[in-house]
Design an enzyme around this catalytic site. Structure first.
Site, short mmCIF file in Angstrom:
data_model
loop_
_atom_site.label_atom_id
_atom_site.label_comp_id
_atom_site.label_asym_id
_atom_site.label_seq_id
_atom_site.Cartn_x
_atom_site.Cartn_y
_atom_site.Cartn_z
N ASP A 1 24.29 5.66 0.26
CA ASP A 1 25.03 4.62 1.61
C ASP A 1 25.42 5.07 2.72
O ASP A 1 24.38 4.21 3.59
CB ASP A 1 26.36 4.27 1.22
CG ASP A 1 26.34 3.58 -0.37
OD1 ASP A 1 25.70 2.79 -0.98
OD2 ASP A 1 27.58 3.86 -1.25
N VAL A 2 25.45 6.28 2.95
CA VAL A 2 25.51 6.58 4.41
C VAL A 2 23.86 6.22 4.80
O VAL A 2 23.84 6.62 6.28
CB VAL A 2 25.55 8.57 4.40
CG1 VAL A 2 25.34 8.62 5.81
CG2 VAL A 2 26.81 8.82 4.54
N VAL B 1 31.82 5.55 -0.26
CA VAL B 1 30.84 5.75 0.41
C VAL B 1 29.60 7.10 0.25
O VAL B 1 30.33 8.13 0.61
CB VAL B 1 30.17 5.57 3.02
CG1 VAL B 1 29.18 5.55 2.83
CG2 VAL B 1 31.42 4.95 2.70
N ASP B 2 28.94 6.87 -0.67
CA ASP B 2 27.87 8.11 -0.99
C ASP B 2 26.91 8.05 0.42
O ASP B 2 26.93 7.68 0.59
CB ASP B 2 27.70 7.85 -2.25
CG ASP B 2 26.68 6.85 -2.59
OD1 ASP B 2 25.90 6.86 -1.98
OD2 ASP B 2 26.59 6.37 -4.55
N SER B 3 26.15 9.29 -0.41
CA SER B 3 25.01 10.11 0.35
C SER B 3 24.08 8.50 0.72
O SER B 3 23.51 8.76 1.42
CB SER B 3 24.42 11.33 -0.25
OG SER B 3 24.09 11.10 -1.11
#
Length: 77
Positions: free
Chosen positions: A38-39, A34-36
């Site tokens: 996605d967060v 999960v990348d930033s």
């Protein structure tokens, strides 16, 4: 349904992950990929689903699925 089970369902649906990949110990970035960005999307969904606010400083301290479960539960009391 427990907070973890509900959150697990959201994470699996949002990121198209296998059921067994999402555990309390799973690191959001390292284990789940999960990348930033996605967060940010995940926080919006969680905020609506659990009817809570998650400020940026709280997001910075959330590293694992368990951290997120604990944060959600602390806001619901």
């Amino acid at each position: 349904m427990s907070t973890f089970e509900k959150l697990k369902g959201i994470i699996i649906e949002q990121f198209d992950l296998d059921d067994d990949a999402v555990t309390m110990e799973a690191n959001m970035q390292e284990d789940l990929g999960v990348d930033s960005l996605d967060v940010v999307d995940l926080i919006v969904v969680i905020s609506e689903e659990f009817d809570i606010e998650i400020p940026d400083e709280a997001v910075d301290s959330i590293k694992t699925v368990g951290d997120l479960v604990n944060y959600i539960e602390s806001q619901q009391q």
